[in-house]
Design an enzyme around this catalytic site. Sequence first.
Site, PDB file in Angstrom:
ATOM      1  N   ILE A 284      20.619 -25.533  -1.522  1.00 48.58           N
ATOM      2  CA  ILE A 284      21.062 -25.924  -2.862  1.00 48.58           C
ATOM      3  C   ILE A 284      21.422 -27.409  -2.914  1.00 48.58           C
ATOM      4  O   ILE A 284      20.930 -28.159  -3.772  1.00 48.58           O
ATOM      5  CB  ILE A 284      22.288 -25.085  -3.289  1.00 48.58           C
ATOM      6  CG1 ILE A 284      21.874 -23.639  -3.615  1.00 48.58           C
ATOM      7  CG2 ILE A 284      23.006 -25.724  -4.484  1.00 48.58           C
ATOM      8  CD1 ILE A 284      21.210 -23.439  -4.948  1.00 48.58           C
TER       9      ILE A 284
ATOM     10  N   VAL B 172      18.303 -29.670  -2.496  1.00 51.70           N
ATOM     11  CA  VAL B 172      17.429 -29.727  -3.675  1.00 51.70           C
ATOM     12  C   VAL B 172      18.101 -30.502  -4.801  1.00 51.70           C
ATOM     13  O   VAL B 172      17.461 -31.297  -5.493  1.00 51.70           O
ATOM     14  CB  VAL B 172      17.051 -28.301  -4.126  1.00 51.70           C
ATOM     15  CG1 VAL B 172      16.440 -28.314  -5.527  1.00 51.70           C
ATOM     16  CG2 VAL B 172      16.064 -27.677  -3.144  1.00 51.70           C
ATOM     17  N   GLU B 173      19.405 -30.284  -4.985  1.00 58.33           N
ATOM     18  CA  GLU B 173      20.099 -30.901  -6.112  1.00 58.33           C
ATOM     19  C   GLU B 173      20.261 -32.408  -5.965  1.00 58.33           C
ATOM     20  O   GLU B 173      20.000 -33.161  -6.913  1.00 58.33           O
ATOM     21  CB  GLU B 173      21.477 -30.252  -6.295  1.00 58.33           C
ATOM     22  CG  GLU B 173      21.431 -28.820  -6.803  1.00 58.33           C
ATOM     23  CD  GLU B 173      20.969 -28.718  -8.248  1.00 58.33           C
ATOM     24  OE1 GLU B 173      20.928 -29.750  -8.951  1.00 58.33           O
ATOM     25  OE2 GLU B 173      20.646 -27.589  -8.675  1.00 58.33           O
ATOM     26  N   THR B 174      20.720 -32.877  -4.802  1.00 54.96           N
ATOM     27  CA  THR B 174      21.095 -34.294  -4.708  1.00 54.96           C
ATOM     28  C   THR B 174      20.704 -34.968  -3.392  1.00 54.96           C
ATOM     29  O   THR B 174      21.162 -36.080  -3.113  1.00 54.96           O
ATOM     30  CB  THR B 174      22.619 -34.467  -4.871  1.00 54.96           C
ATOM     31  OG1 THR B 174      23.288 -33.815  -3.767  1.00 54.96           O
ATOM     32  CG2 THR B 174      23.107 -33.882  -6.180  1.00 54.96           C
TER      33      THR B 174
ATOM     34  N   TYR C 259      12.459 -23.070  -8.584  1.00 61.28           N
ATOM     35  CA  TYR C 259      13.669 -23.665  -8.021  1.00 61.28           C
ATOM     36  C   TYR C 259      14.221 -22.778  -6.903  1.00 61.28           C
ATOM     37  O   TYR C 259      14.548 -23.269  -5.817  1.00 61.28           O
ATOM     38  CB  TYR C 259      14.716 -23.840  -9.122  1.00 61.28           C
ATOM     39  CG  TYR C 259      16.068 -24.290  -8.631  1.00 61.28           C
ATOM     40  CD1 TYR C 259      16.360 -25.637  -8.506  1.00 61.28           C
ATOM     41  CD2 TYR C 259      17.050 -23.367  -8.286  1.00 61.28           C
ATOM     42  CE1 TYR C 259      17.606 -26.064  -8.044  1.00 61.28           C
ATOM     43  CE2 TYR C 259      18.292 -23.772  -7.818  1.00 61.28           C
ATOM     44  CZ  TYR C 259      18.562 -25.121  -7.710  1.00 61.28           C
ATOM     45  OH  TYR C 259      19.788 -25.529  -7.241  1.00 61.28           O
TER      46      TYR C 259
END
Length: 330
Positions: free
Chosen positions: A110, A113-115, A312
């Site tokens: 998570i 992928v996010e940041t 996602y």
Amino acid sequence: MAAPAAATAAAVLYASRPDAMALADDLAERRGLDREWVRQAIGQARFLPQIPRLVLPPPPGTPKNWRAYRGRFIDPVRIRAGVRFWDAHADTLARAEREFGVPAEIIVGIIGVETIYGQQMGNFRVMDALTTLAFDFPAAHPRAAERQAFFRRELEQFLSLMDRTGTDPFEPRGSFAGAMGLGQFMPSSWVRHAIDFDGDGRIDLFKSPADAIGSVAQYFRAHNWTPGMPTHFAVRFDAERLKLDELLAPDILPTFTAARMQALGAVLDTDGQAHSGPLALVELQNGTEPPTFVAGTENFYAITRYNWSSYYAMAVIDLGREVTAARAAR
């Protein structure tokens, strides 16, 4: 819904918008906030013309491509960063897994992928982004009214959070949609699920990897993550029995028993056949090439509650696995 043209002038602030000031007064009264503080916060927010374009979906008929999507997130740079992040926070990730039942691999996926583990948390002023979407959400969006209402609620949650924490609402930076921190929490998710996991007495999803790790794990527990359950199983098709339309009708919501899926022509692997919970046939399109299919469990569905996309969810799973493999390979 106000027309974006009402706020397009470069120097025009939302203080000139009667609808914005009316919502500020209503919000302040309902939330028990200082009326002038709320009016000043919303009034000093700026319309960001690029943001309404960024929230529009691709034009109808635009082909989806799982392999291309995967390639955006599963690359050597992100994998190496994931290994460094896991090494640096191994004890915290292990504690989160023990306390919440969410695998470290998923949490690492998570945040990666996010940041890219905090490298790209967004540089929009959250106040500007949320105000733009609350008052100038693009009417061309197929769910414009619903989404604009969502962002008005997020703006309300954000201002309430800033008031409680004594933070200048123009200080936080985030994504074009107003998501913040290493795990890109929307304000409502911050309020409901963010936790102090490093024990310093405050919640900081920007600068505390421990708080981000614990908060991601808490988010999944709140969205019914089941410890020990796989996210998905391999599946192949029996052409003679296949009823693909029926299998895809529920989309990614787990609906079928393993036996029912097999009766409809979706043949599961050995582990999938033994799975006792509901399953969904997840289709990942590959442009002009044949789609990729997996049988998603309730844990796969839980990942889509973080971002409502099967692409996602699979990217999160695959990145976590690649980082795990890279660490093991050493």
